[in-house]
Scaffold this motif. Structure first.
Motif, PDB file in Angstrom:
ATOM      1  N   ILE A  38      27.971   2.090 -11.635  1.00 46.96           N
ATOM      2  CA  ILE A  38      26.528   1.704 -12.318  1.00 46.96           C
ATOM      3  C   ILE A  38      25.773   2.977 -12.929  1.00 46.96           C
ATOM      4  CG2 ILE A  38      24.108   0.838 -11.593  1.00 46.96           C
ATOM      5  CD1 ILE A  38      25.399  -0.001  -8.838  1.00 46.96           C
ATOM      6  N   ASP A  39      25.721   2.933 -14.115  1.00 45.87           N
ATOM      7  CA  ASP A  39      25.325   3.689 -15.080  1.00 45.87           C
ATOM      8  C   ASP A  39      24.009   4.486 -14.539  1.00 45.87           C
ATOM      9  OD1 ASP A  39      25.269   5.893 -17.027  1.00 45.87           O
ATOM     10  OD2 ASP A  39      25.657   4.469 -18.537  1.00 45.87           O
ATOM     11  N   ASN A  40      23.966   5.862 -14.584  1.00 47.80           N
ATOM     12  CA  ASN A  40      22.608   6.372 -14.357  1.00 47.80           C
ATOM     13  C   ASN A  40      21.906   7.099 -15.232  1.00 47.80           C
ATOM     14  OD1 ASN A  40      24.608   8.460 -14.641  1.00 47.80           O
ATOM     15  ND2 ASN A  40      23.563   9.699 -13.329  1.00 47.80           N
ATOM     16  N   GLU A  41      22.353   6.395 -16.477  1.00 49.11           N
ATOM     17  CA  GLU A  41      21.521   6.843 -17.711  1.00 49.11           C
ATOM     18  C   GLU A  41      20.622   5.797 -18.202  1.00 49.11           C
ATOM     19  OE1 GLU A  41      23.925   8.701 -20.868  1.00 49.11           O
ATOM     20  OE2 GLU A  41      24.954   9.782 -19.421  1.00 49.11           O
ATOM     21  N   ARG A  42      19.444   6.311 -18.507  1.00 53.83           N
ATOM     22  CA  ARG A  42      18.547   4.967 -19.119  1.00 53.83           C
ATOM     23  C   ARG A  42      19.171   4.735 -20.454  1.00 53.83           C
ATOM     24  NH1 ARG A  42      13.876   5.186 -16.166  1.00 53.83           N
ATOM     25  NH2 ARG A  42      13.474   7.008 -14.681  1.00 53.83           N
ATOM     26  N   PRO A  43      18.945   3.532 -21.031  1.00 50.44           N
ATOM     27  CA  PRO A  43      19.345   3.135 -22.188  1.00 50.44           C
ATOM     28  C   PRO A  43      18.676   3.824 -23.419  1.00 50.44           C
ATOM     29  CG  PRO A  43      18.592   1.186 -21.106  1.00 50.44           C
ATOM     30  CD  PRO A  43      18.405   2.343 -20.180  1.00 50.44           C
ATOM     31  N   GLY A  44      17.352   4.546 -23.296  1.00 50.42           N
ATOM     32  CA  GLY A  44      17.035   5.326 -24.285  1.00 50.42           C
ATOM     33  C   GLY A  44      16.858   6.784 -23.955  1.00 50.42           C
ATOM     34  N   GLY A  45      17.905   7.073 -23.134  1.00 52.13           N
ATOM     35  CA  GLY A  45      18.278   8.619 -22.781  1.00 52.13           C
ATOM     36  C   GLY A  45      17.330   8.997 -21.460  1.00 52.13           C
ATOM     37  N   GLY A  46      17.901   9.886 -20.964  1.00 53.17           N
ATOM     38  CA  GLY A  46      17.334  10.614 -19.537  1.00 53.17           C
ATOM     39  C   GLY A  46      18.086   9.734 -18.338  1.00 53.17           C
ATOM     40  N   LEU A  47      18.105  10.679 -17.397  1.00 51.09           N
ATOM     41  CA  LEU A  47      18.582   9.832 -16.004  1.00 51.09           C
ATOM     42  C   LEU A  47      17.823   9.202 -15.182  1.00 51.09           C
ATOM     43  CD1 LEU A  47      20.647  12.981 -15.322  1.00 51.09           C
ATOM     44  CD2 LEU A  47      21.510  11.109 -16.377  1.00 51.09           C
ATOM     45  N   ILE A  48      18.222   8.144 -14.670  1.00 50.10           N
ATOM     46  CA  ILE A  48      17.469   7.352 -13.623  1.00 50.10           C
ATOM     47  C   ILE A  48      17.798   8.349 -12.215  1.00 50.10           C
ATOM     48  CG2 ILE A  48      17.612   5.302 -12.227  1.00 50.10           C
ATOM     49  CD1 ILE A  48      18.670   3.817 -14.765  1.00 50.10           C
ATOM     50  N   SER A  49      18.834   8.748 -11.954  1.00 50.49           N
ATOM     51  CA  SER A  49      19.065   9.542 -10.909  1.00 50.49           C
ATOM     52  C   SER A  49      20.260  10.596 -11.300  1.00 50.49           C
ATOM     53  CB  SER A  49      19.878   8.623  -9.771  1.00 50.49           C
ATOM     54  OG  SER A  49      20.406   9.433  -8.798  1.00 50.49           O
ATOM     55  N   ASP A  50      20.337  11.552 -10.264  1.00 51.01           N
ATOM     56  CA  ASP A  50      21.463  12.494 -10.562  1.00 51.01           C
ATOM     57  C   ASP A  50      22.789  12.106  -9.933  1.00 51.01           C
ATOM     58  OD1 ASP A  50      20.723  12.711  -7.868  1.00 51.01           O
ATOM     59  OD2 ASP A  50      21.300  14.810  -7.909  1.00 51.01           O
ATOM     60  N   HIS A  51      22.887  10.872  -9.594  1.00 46.72           N
ATOM     61  CA  HIS A  51      24.224  10.102  -8.967  1.00 46.72           C
ATOM     62  C   HIS A  51      24.225   9.130  -9.967  1.00 46.72           C
ATOM     63  CE1 HIS A  51      24.923  12.567  -5.240  1.00 46.72           C
ATOM     64  NE2 HIS A  51      23.757  13.188  -5.738  1.00 46.72           N
ATOM     65  N   PHE A  52      25.540   8.651 -10.199  1.00 50.13           N
ATOM     66  CA  PHE A  52      25.707   7.362 -10.835  1.00 50.13           C
ATOM     67  C   PHE A  52      26.184   6.474  -9.537  1.00 50.13           C
ATOM     68  CE2 PHE A  52      29.826   9.396 -11.412  1.00 50.13           C
ATOM     69  CZ  PHE A  52      30.762   8.465 -10.881  1.00 50.13           C
ATOM     70  N   GLY A  53      25.896   5.157  -9.567  1.00 47.48           N
ATOM     71  CA  GLY A  53      26.123   4.434  -8.509  1.00 47.48           C
ATOM     72  C   GLY A  53      27.899   3.902  -8.595  1.00 47.48           C
ATOM     73  N   VAL A  54      28.175   3.332  -7.421  1.00 49.69           N
ATOM     74  CA  VAL A  54      29.380   2.860  -7.146  1.00 49.69           C
ATOM     75  C   VAL A  54      29.219   1.261  -6.388  1.00 49.69           C
ATOM     76  CG1 VAL A  54      30.787   4.973  -7.409  1.00 49.69           C
ATOM     77  CG2 VAL A  54      29.870   4.138  -4.825  1.00 49.69           C
ATOM     78  N   ARG A  55      30.327   0.762  -6.720  1.00 51.08           N
ATOM     79  CA  ARG A  55      30.042  -0.749  -5.864  1.00 51.08           C
ATOM     80  C   ARG A  55      31.476  -1.162  -5.835  1.00 51.08           C
ATOM     81  NH1 ARG A  55      26.814  -3.297 -10.718  1.00 51.08           N
ATOM     82  NH2 ARG A  55      28.300  -3.236 -12.601  1.00 51.08           N
ATOM     83  N   THR A  56      31.680  -2.172  -5.010  1.00 47.33           N
ATOM     84  CA  THR A  56      33.097  -2.880  -4.801  1.00 47.33           C
ATOM     85  C   THR A  56      32.534  -4.472  -4.070  1.00 47.33           C
ATOM     86  OG1 THR A  56      35.321  -2.680  -4.128  1.00 47.33           O
ATOM     87  CG2 THR A  56      33.682  -1.702  -2.604  1.00 47.33           C
ATOM     88  N   LEU A  57      33.467  -5.307  -4.302  1.00 48.60           N
ATOM     89  CA  LEU A  57      33.457  -6.391  -3.486  1.00 48.60           C
ATOM     90  C   LEU A  57      34.499  -6.093  -2.332  1.00 48.60           C
ATOM     91  CD1 LEU A  57      33.374  -9.011  -6.060  1.00 48.60           C
ATOM     92  CD2 LEU A  57      31.602  -8.383  -4.612  1.00 48.60           C
ATOM     93  N   VAL A  58      34.540  -6.752  -1.084  1.00 50.96           N
ATOM     94  CA  VAL A  58      35.355  -6.579  -0.284  1.00 50.96           C
ATOM     95  C   VAL A  58      35.974  -8.042   0.276  1.00 50.96           C
ATOM     96  CG1 VAL A  58      35.724  -5.682   2.171  1.00 50.96           C
ATOM     97  CG2 VAL A  58      34.013  -4.613   0.660  1.00 50.96           C
ATOM     98  N   LYS A  59      37.144  -7.796   0.570  1.00 48.00           N
ATOM     99  CA  LYS A  59      38.076  -9.192   1.135  1.00 48.00           C
ATOM    100  C   LYS A  59      38.850  -8.926   2.236  1.00 48.00           C
ATOM    101  CE  LYS A  59      42.169  -8.968  -1.623  1.00 48.00           C
ATOM    102  NZ  LYS A  59      43.264  -9.549  -2.185  1.00 48.00           N
TER     103      LYS A  59
END
Length: 145
Positions: A121-142
């Motif tokens: 999950i991108d941590n950069e705002r569409p117009g520039g700048g950061l939402i957070s200093d970390h980008f997000g990670v995700r997964t589905l689990v089975k």
């Protein structure tokens, strides 16, 4: 922090961790610590509290290490391997898509589960700048086959 939740796969234990960063405790406090010392102490405590063969468990959070090892000392990475990577399947190793970057935030699943569709999950705002200093990670689990 941990909780058990009911899912379509049955009960799943979710464990959240924040392993201290390399310089935690180095500059402040009564006792000055060496770099990575608090990180190793946390991993030692986690080692004592995580089952040798966890089941129906997702362990996730800020590990403050890249996998595979990048800048952290090999002894620190080895301890992470002993405590977590040997017991779980690490879903978030390597350069993750679509950002093609390594993360210090990780998702591990017990070996009776299997991660699918791992992404960022991108941590950069569409117009520039950061939402957070970390980008997000995700997964589905089975369930593992």
């Amino acid at each position: 922090m941990a909780a058990t939740t009911q899912t379509s796969l049955g009960a799943i234990r979710i464990v959240g961790v924040v392993i201290p960063y390399s310089f935690a405790g180095v500059q402040y406090g009564e006792v000055k610590l060496r770099p990575w010392e608090l990180h190793i102490q946390y991993l030692d405590a986690l080692d004592a509290s995580v089952s040798a063969e966890p089941t129906r468990t997702v362990l996730l959070g800020d590990f403050n290490q890249r996998v595979p090892r990048k800048h952290q000392p090999s002894r620190v990475f080895k301890r992470l391997e002993e405590v977590l990577i040997s017991r779980f399947e690490l879903a978030t190793a390597g350069a993750l898509h679509p950002l093609r970057r390594q993360s210090i935030d990780h998702i591990c699943v017990s070996k009776d589960l299997s991660p699918v569709e791992v992404s960022t999950i991108d941590n950069e705002r569409p117009g520039g700048g950061l939402i957070s200093d970390h980008f997000g990670v995700r997964t589905l689990v089975k369930l593992a086959a």
